[in-house]
Enzyme design. Structure first.
Site, PDB file in Angstrom:
ATOM      1  N   ASP A 529       0.839  -1.202   0.000  1.00  0.00           N
ATOM      2  CA  ASP A 529       0.000   0.000   0.000  1.00  0.00           C
ATOM      3  C   ASP A 529       0.875   1.252   0.000  1.00  0.00           C
ATOM      4  OD1 ASP A 529      -2.582   1.419   0.355  1.00  0.00           O
ATOM      5  OD2 ASP A 529      -1.635   2.027   2.219  1.00  0.00           O
ATOM      6  N   HIS A 532       4.532   4.054  -3.589  1.00  0.00           N
ATOM      7  CA  HIS A 532       5.359   5.122  -4.134  1.00  0.00           C
ATOM      8  C   HIS A 532       5.821   6.107  -3.071  1.00  0.00           C
ATOM      9  CE1 HIS A 532       1.181   6.417  -4.187  1.00  0.00           C
ATOM     10  NE2 HIS A 532       1.610   7.649  -4.085  1.00  0.00           N
ATOM     11  N   ASP A 630     -10.262   1.319  -4.532  1.00  0.00           N
ATOM     12  CA  ASP A 630     -10.289   2.663  -3.932  1.00  0.00           C
ATOM     13  C   ASP A 630     -10.536   3.740  -4.983  1.00  0.00           C
ATOM     14  OD1 ASP A 630      -7.889   2.244  -5.170  1.00  0.00           O
ATOM     15  OD2 ASP A 630      -6.637   2.801  -3.469  1.00  0.00           O
TER      16      ASP A 630
END
Length: 1538
Positions: A529, A532, A630
């Site tokens: 999760d 980045h 999401d």
């Protein structure tokens, strides 16, 4: 026999090449070989990797060196490699260095995991994965999970992704975890306390009984604000104690919070700012309050300023005390430096006093001077403080804009949450820091910053920054994200501060590693999760810990870097298996189809790739989802009807595919990871549509998704890895998946519905489709339809979908039973193409139909037969092969057996023959209109072109188009050989037999199978070719073999004999029947000088070129008999003591070169030395074509011909030189040379009685290899040789010395009958011994050729002409004395053939000069670049008034010729060995490094040759022969010497 050869990938290392942003993906079981690129060959390169040695555990920071293997054990580094046998999944780093360079290059390789499922633990290929995401908190008690998860099973998914299962934080977000180590207690019903063990057992049950793999998230970047452990260990977050650089941002954050309180309490009403922000005026009021009250009050600039008074006072004291700057710190350079206060206190910045003392120096020690210096410092500090103030104003400007932008989104925007009035619960903007204390005034808040026990609990929240560098941590010093309010903040989470290593925050690293190990123990994979924004070194460490628990860990991530290269950084360092990609990112069906093509698979009809091939960069493996969990709901953005066709498009991608729970049930809103608290419905086959807590196959598109998931898995598991995407119209996308072994296809035609068909006008007619092959069945046809089951109403307890829609579906039906297809007609495109035309009737928006297509039965059979016959070349063709029931006789014999009857001369015809050679036979090279002609008539032409087409699968190339359009090329290849008859004709018939099948398969498959047939034939031919050559070639490197192929390229037999006939008494001379007369004629191999210009007719054979090239191309390669025949054929043409320059079959020979005879003699010497019992050639009979100088040519057996042994011909040549040769060419004049002046036809070649040097020529002719004759009237150089090299040319003296020495040695051994020559001089007969001649040359050579460093050298006759010392002259006694002193590479030839002439030290120094001045990338400059007439660019078409260059006059005055480099390198090796091991080793490195350029050129050349010359610095010369015999030969000789 294994159907799959071991897969080997080759990574070529190039110096200084850093590939950290290039992705290389490999499967387990692959071998990775590292090989040296041109810049590294010859160097002592060390390759290191952290891939563990067998039996060792992986440690990212532990590197080991790999051992080099050189299969040939000698020569060059072209095949040298070190390797890794990749058996463990993960990310591995390699680096390499040489000399003092530790790391001069490096990169990563990512090895994919092997996933398994089922009771039988079967392998689940990555492309088989169909994944569904579940919000774990919506699954209820663990006891209810099977019923809710069964929906995934019954929908055909084989992987479940769970959001985190840990205890959630107070926000209830799935990704805000209060405790990473504990299972969410909500999963345990009253009276039970489930643990991770229970979860693990369920996961195992799903894996074994349902064939489902489970993965879950790991969240490393933040923890919930209410995590108990973060309160106990605030050092794990970014607080004001461990991150004081955040103090100014915290002050701003508190000020904004108090602004929120004031707005909520209506304290800004007088400013026109109510709690409810409703319009632009209110937004302007926010800006006014910020700039009028907030920013001035907190004075953030003071955190970055200097207290000027105290700084100047300190400076004054230092000056008064006479202090001087520390020059070690300042380096004597002026410039004031400011030191940022590490605690970030107001006016805490300090002046670096050493820089102040260096910069503001008083002109004396007086009080006034000191005051002036202090004033100047004061003024500069005021400027600096002002700069800091302006900088902060810019930050505040950005912060103001970000605050207002946030207010617009949250309170005014239609797509925002519309939060309403500003309250303490819903502040004007989210807070950036935690504040776990009672509310006080801003002044009291600020006092806490100096209280560490409180300041340590002011923790920075996490979030994301739009457009930020993902490789930068935005909370670390140097970032202004928090103070500029650029963070899109997650107020429920605290950003974690790991530091650089575990010791920097031991608790956090230990805690998170435990969390990771628990996850890896129970789940097959993880989703990273917020990948980045997770520090890379942290994720690396944690994933290493996870892989220690589960080696085949499956890792996925969704990255938002906006750059594929930066994506690769994450994939490489973390070993990410699949990157999440989303179909919702496509704005239309065309883009959706493009994504399918982008994310996996080869094109339909792709070429068969070799098992050993270069490692090429990959794109990250995709997990292609119709929507992620999401993101916004597709139904809201498109239409409900699009759910099915877009899912079908995604399912047809050759990669992972999947969705999120709710999509298939057609839930018409986003299922929020934060706010959703309802449960997922359970599976009930008998549920009613109106039941919100249950679902079945009639719910939403579940039935369609089941069919699509099954199809997706079936396609991947059965090798349907070729993809074609067809945009039929603006809404219809057809995706083909094709299996390259069985040639079955599945074609899915999807009509998207991005707009609701009830409100959007779609076309009534869908264009017909033409599907090649035979449609076996309709795999499925389905569409979204309305049903009477009520309308959607959001259920309070369950996440329910829209009951008003379902899927109408049929599976595995015949085409005639389809409700979508109106008509299916059969058409045929020629005898080989079976096509069905599909006319649609009810392909309505929201529809999908998928066809299973086979080749028509006859084509299927023929493909199987082709594959059956290809098994002899590779076992990979066994799959899909069929035995041939009616095998032609020729195909019953393996091709290798047929080809074994071919001679190397036949191989010349099979593989090569340029256009002029083909035309001589009445044909020509194959031409593709609007493209170009092939370089050769033989197979090499196609192989060179296909070498570029095949790796890229460039099916749009003109060659592929030509193959699809007709059989012309196919027929050309076979007919060309069949027409030859004999053994070549048999090969042609074998190809013809294979091509008979090929012509009757679908045209789109012809390029692939044509290539496969030719690759098999070509590689077989090469194997047989090399096996017919010397052991040196057979056991040699790839480089050696490529060069040896030049022997086949250059040595052939044309339609007309190129060589004069040999003695009828000579054994083993090849004969054939003349096709016109039917008479028997000799057909000896001749050697072409170069391709394409010197390959046929009278311009094919040249004495000089032949014998410079013969040693390398024929003797070194083991072609001894053919070499003998060439030597003897030229011997028969001896005339005037010379052999011809241009042979012209002997009849049209020109005797205008002085050096060819010496090269011929050198080859005879080499023959005697290299060939077993080679001296027997000295007694072979030679038929003298010219019994006397003035004779007409005579053939063997005619009355005037006579025969003598070769040794006597040699003796005659030597005697004639000693006597002196002086004649005028026959037919002198423009008929034989239209440019030469009359004097140039006079040929002189003699021996100097005092020095023993051969000499001759005049200034109007050029008797050596540098033989350019001027051609330009405009420049007035016509008839003038550019390089006459008259007198004694250095290489001729060397060749003469070599021959004389050899004859002396032969005579002593009794192998040569002559010890001396009889000549007439001054009317007397004299005897001159070979020994005396040898001695004269020896004692006189260095005296006359060496240019000494001694300016008073008594042997130097022209000291005024010396411009370089320590070199050897190019000639001696030239008519233009300055020419003697020109630096050229010719002395290197003398060094190789007669090294005894040279003093070792002098030779070495001269070679160093040549290396510095003459050595180019591929060749040697033919003239010193310091010379006034040097010009390195050869342009034979240029005709201007420049004497030195017009019409290529500078042919040998600078351009870099390749063949001399062989002699230069051989000379270097010889003399280096004399100078000791260290020098020799360095020289070997130089040689390997230089030759690596030739290897690269050979590999890349479509001619598979080395050019005649290049322009300066290795630039291509368009006037050069593309492949030159002597260029290839002399390079091969270097490798032979090594």
């Amino acid at each position: 026999m294994s159907l799959q050869a071991k897969q080997v990938r080759v990574l070529v290392l190039r110096d200084m090449e850093q590939l950290g942003r290039t992705l290389f993906r490999l499967d387990q079981g692959f071998e990775l070989q590292f090989r040296l690129g041109p810049t590294l060959q010859g160097k002592h390169v060390r390759v290191q990797t952290n891939y563990p040695a067998p039996g060792e555990h992986f440690d990212r920071h532990t590197f080991r060196a790999l051992d080099w293997h050189n299969p040939t054990g000698r020569e060059d580094d072209s095949d040298k490699f070190c390797s890794l046998d990749l058996q463990i999944a993960g990310s591995y780093q390699y680096n390499f260095g040489h000399g003092h360079e530790e790391k001069s290059g490096g990169g990563y390789v990512v090895v994919d995991p092997v996933l398994r499922a089922g009771a039988d633990n079967h392998h689940v290929h990555l492309d088989c994965i169909t994944i569904q995401t579940y919000l774990s908190k919506c699954l209820g008690h663990l006891d209810d999970w099977p019923d809710r998860l069964r929906v995934a099973k019954e929908s055909g998914y084989n992987m479940i992704h769970f959001t985190p299962l840990q205890t959630l934080g107070k926000s209830r977000s799935c990704y805000s975890l209060a405790d990473q180590l504990s299972l969410n207690p909500e999963f345990s019903p009253p009276g039970k306390n489930y643990t991770w063990t229970d979860v693990g057992e369920l996961v195992q049950k799903l894996k074994k009984e349902w064939n489902m793999i489970c993965i879950t998230d790991v969240v490393y970047n933040h923890t919930a604000t209410n995590s108990p452990w973060i309160k106990e260990h605030p050092e794990c977050g970014y607080n004001l104690v461990n991150s004081p650089h955040l103090r100014p941002a915290w002050v701003l954050d508190r000020a904004i919070w108090h602004m929120t309180c004031n707005m909520a309490d209506a304290k800004y009403a007088a400013n026109g700012l109510p709690a409810q922000v409703q319009n632009e005026g209110h937004l302007n009021a926010i800006r006014d309050v910020l700039w009028g009250q907030v920013f001035p009050k907190i004075k953030l600039w003071e955190f970055f300023q200097v207290r000027i008074e105290s700084a100047v006072e300190e400076f004054r004291d230092l000056l008064a005390d006479g202090e001087k700057p520390d020059q070690k710190k300042t380096g004597g350079k002026q410039g004031l430096k400011i030191i940022q206060d590490p605690k970030f206190r107001r006016f805490g910045n300090e002046v670096d006093m050493d820089s102040a003392l260096e910069t503001f120096v008083p002109h004396s020690h007086s009080t006034q001077a000191i005051l002036e210096a202090c004033n100047r410092l004061w003024g500069r500090l005021e400027e600096i403080n002002k700069e800091q103030y302006q900088q902060m104003i810019q930050h505040q400007e950005k912060a103001s804009n970000c605050i207002v932008g946030n207010v617009v989104y949250e309170r005014l925007a239609d797509h925002g949450p519309k939060l309403g009035p500003v309250t303490r619960k819903d502040p004007i903007v989210p807070r950036y820091f935690t504040f776990p204390f009672e509310e006080t005034s801003l002044e009291d808040d600020l006092k806490m910053t100096d209280q560490p026990d409180k300041a340590c609990h002011f923790l920075a929240h996490n979030g994301w920054v739009m457009g930020d560098d993902p490789l930068r941590n935005f909370a670390e010093p140097g970032s202004n994200v928090y103070i500029r309010r650029e963070l899109i903040c997650w107020g429920d989470s605290v950003k974690l501060r790991y530091g650089d290593k575990p010791d920097d925050c031991p608790y956090l690293w230990t805690h998170m590693q435990k969390y990771t190990e628990i996850t890896a123990k129970h789940f097959a994979g993880v989703r990273l999760d917020n990948c980045h924004s997770t520090p890379l070194h942290v994720a690396e460490h944690m994933l290493s810990a996870a892989r220690a628990v589960r080696p085949n860990l499956y890792v996925i991530a969704e990255l938002f870097t906006g750059s594929e290269l930066i994506d690769n950084v994450f994939v490489n360092r973390l070993g990410i298996t699949s990157l999440v990609r989303e179909a919702m990112s496509a704005g239309d069906s065309h883009e959706e189809g493009r994504l399918v093509y982008r994310y996996g698979g080869e094109p339909v009809g792709a070429f068969v790739q070799p098992s050993l091939r270069p490692l090429v960069p990959s794109i990250a493996h995709a997990m292609f989802l119709d929507v992620t969990h999401d993101n916004e709901c597709p139904i809201q953005l498109r239409s409900a009807y699009d759910s099915l066709p877009s899912s079908a498009i995604v399912s047809m991608a050759c990669c992972c595919s999947g969705s999120t729970r709710g999509y298939d049930e057609m839930v018409p809103h986003q299922i929020s990871v934060v706010k959703e608290e309802r449960f997922y419905p359970k599976w009930n086959p008998d549920a009613k549509a109106s039941s919100p807590g249950e679902v079945n196959l009639k719910t939403g598109i579940i039935a369609g998704k089941l069919a699509l998931n099954k199809m997706h898995q079936d396609l991947a598991s059965k090798g349907f890895n070729q993809v074609y995407v067809d945009q039929v119209d603006e809404d219809v996308v057809a995706v083909t998946r094709h299996c390259p072994s069985t040639h079955q296809s599945v074609v899915a035609v999807c009509r998207t519905a991005f707009h609701n068909p009830k409100h959007h006008q779609y076309r009534k007619e869908v264009p017909p489709m033409f599907i090649p092959g035979k449609i076996d069945e309709v795999v499925l046809e389905a569409r979204v339809i309305d049903r009477q089951a009520g309308t959607y109403k959001k259920c309070e307890k369950y996440i329910n979908g829209m009951p008003e829609y379902t899927v109408e579906i049929k599976e595995h039906i015949q085409l005639k039973d389809s409700g979508v297809v109106k008509h299916a007609g059969v058409t045929s495109k020629g005898s080989s193409e079976f096509v069905q035309e599909i006319v649609f009737e009810r392909l309505t928006p929201g529809s999908v139909i998928a066809f299973r297509v086979s080749l028509d039965p006859r084509a299927q059979e023929l493909v199987g037969v082709i594959r059956h016959h290809l098994i002899q070349f590779s076992p990979k063709y066994k799959l899909g092969s069929l035995p041939d029931q009616h095998t032609p006789t020729i195909l019953e014999t393996p091709l290798a057996q047929i080809m074994s009857k071919l001679t190397l001369a036949d191989m010349n015809m099979l593989l090569f023959r340029c256009d002029s050679e083909e035309q001589e036979e009445g044909g020509g090279c194959y031409n593709i209109p609007s493209w170009t002609s092939f370089k050769y008539g033989g197979l090499q032409a196609l192989m060179s072109v296909m070498a570029d087409i095949r790796p890229k699968n460039d099916l749009g190339h003109p060659v592929c188009d030509n193959l699809r359009q007709g059989d012309w090329m196919i027929d050309y290849v076979s007919n060309r050989l069949v027409s030859r008859g004999g053994a070549l004709g048999e090969v042609g018939k074998w190809l013809e037999g294979m091509f008979h099948y090929l012509k009757h398969i679908p045209r789109y498959l012809i390029p692939c199978y044509f290539d496969a047939i030719l690759v098999g034939a070509y590689t077989t031919a090469l194997d047989i070719t090399f096996n017919k050559m010397s052991c040196f070639v057979q056991n040699g490197s790839t480089f050696v073999k490529l060069l040896a192929l030049g022997s086949v390229q250059m040595c052939g037999v044309g339609s007309f004999p190129a060589l004069p006939p040999l003695s009828l008494a000579l054994p083993d001379v090849p004969y054939r029947l003349d096709k016109d007369t039917g008479k028997k004629e000799q057909c000896c191999v001749s050697l072409a000088a170069g391709l394409p210009h010197f390959s046929s007719g009278i311009f094919r054979c040249w004495g000089r070129d032949t014998f410079i090239a013969l040693r390398g191309l024929m003797l070194v390669t083991g072609r001894h008999l053919e070499a003998r025949n060439i030597i003897l054929a030229f011997a028969g043409t001896l005339r005037h003591g010379l052999i011809p320059n241009l042979l012209g079959e002997g009849i049209s020979a020109r005797y205008n070169c002085r050096d060819a005879v010496w090269w011929w003699l050198q080859c005879i010497q080499d023959y005697c030395t290299l060939v077993p019992e080679g001296t027997a050639v000295l007694h072979c009979p030679v038929v003298r074509m010219y019994p006397h100088d003035d004779s007409e040519p005579h053939a063997p057996g005619t009355p005037f011909s006579f025969t003598q042994p070769l040794c006597d011909v040699i003796h005659e040549a030597m005697t004639r030189h000693m006597q002196g040769i002086d004649f005028r060419e026959r037919n002198a004049g423009p008929n034989i040379d239209m440019h030469m002046k009359d004097e140039g036809f006079n040929v002189v070649a003699k021996v100097n009685r005092y020095t023993g040097f051969v000499y001759g020529g005049n200034r109007f002719n050029c008797g050596t290899w540098m033989d350019k004759m001027g051609e330009s009237d405009k420049a007035r150089n016509k008839g003038m040789p550019a390089t006459p090299r008259d007198g004694s040319a250095v290489e001729m003296v060397g060749l003469c010395k070599s021959a004389v020495r050899w004859l002396v040695e032969l005579h002593k051994k009794g192998l040569f009958p002559h010890s001396s020559m009889k000549i007439h001089r001054d009317g007397k007969e004299l005897k001159v011994s070979y020994e005396d001649w040898n001695h004269k040359i020896q004692v006189n050579f260095e005296k006359n050729f060496y240019v000494s460093h001694d300016e008073k050298d008594p042997d130097e006759k022209h000291p005024d002409l010396v411009h370089k010392r320590g070199i050897y002259k190019d000639s001696h006694g030239a008519s233009s004395p300055w020419c003697d002193y020109q630096l050229r590479p010719n002395f290197c030839i003398a060094m190789v053939v007669a090294p005894e002439l040279f003093t070792v030290e002098r030779a070495w120094k001269a070679l160093e000069v040549a290396e510095k001045k003459l050595l180019g990338p591929l060749g040697m400059k033919t003239l010193d670049p310091d010379d006034m007439v040097y010009c390195g660019v050869y342009d034979n078409a240029l005709d201007n008034d420049n004497y030195n260059v017009a019409r290529g006059f500078n042919y040998h005055q600078g351009p870099e010729w390749l063949w001399p480099i062989g002699y230069f390198l051989r000379a270097k090796l010889y003399f280096a060995k004399k100078l000791g091991k260290e020098t020799y080793d360095q020289t070997v490195y130089l040689v390997k490094s230089i030759l690596s350029q030739h290897y690269v050129h050979l590999e890349r050349s479509s001619w598979k040759g080395l050019p005649e010359l290049t322009n300066e610095n290795g630039q291509n010369c368009p006037f050069s022969c593309e492949s030159q015999a002597w260029s290839i030969s002399t390079v091969l000789e270097v490798l032979h010497d090594m």
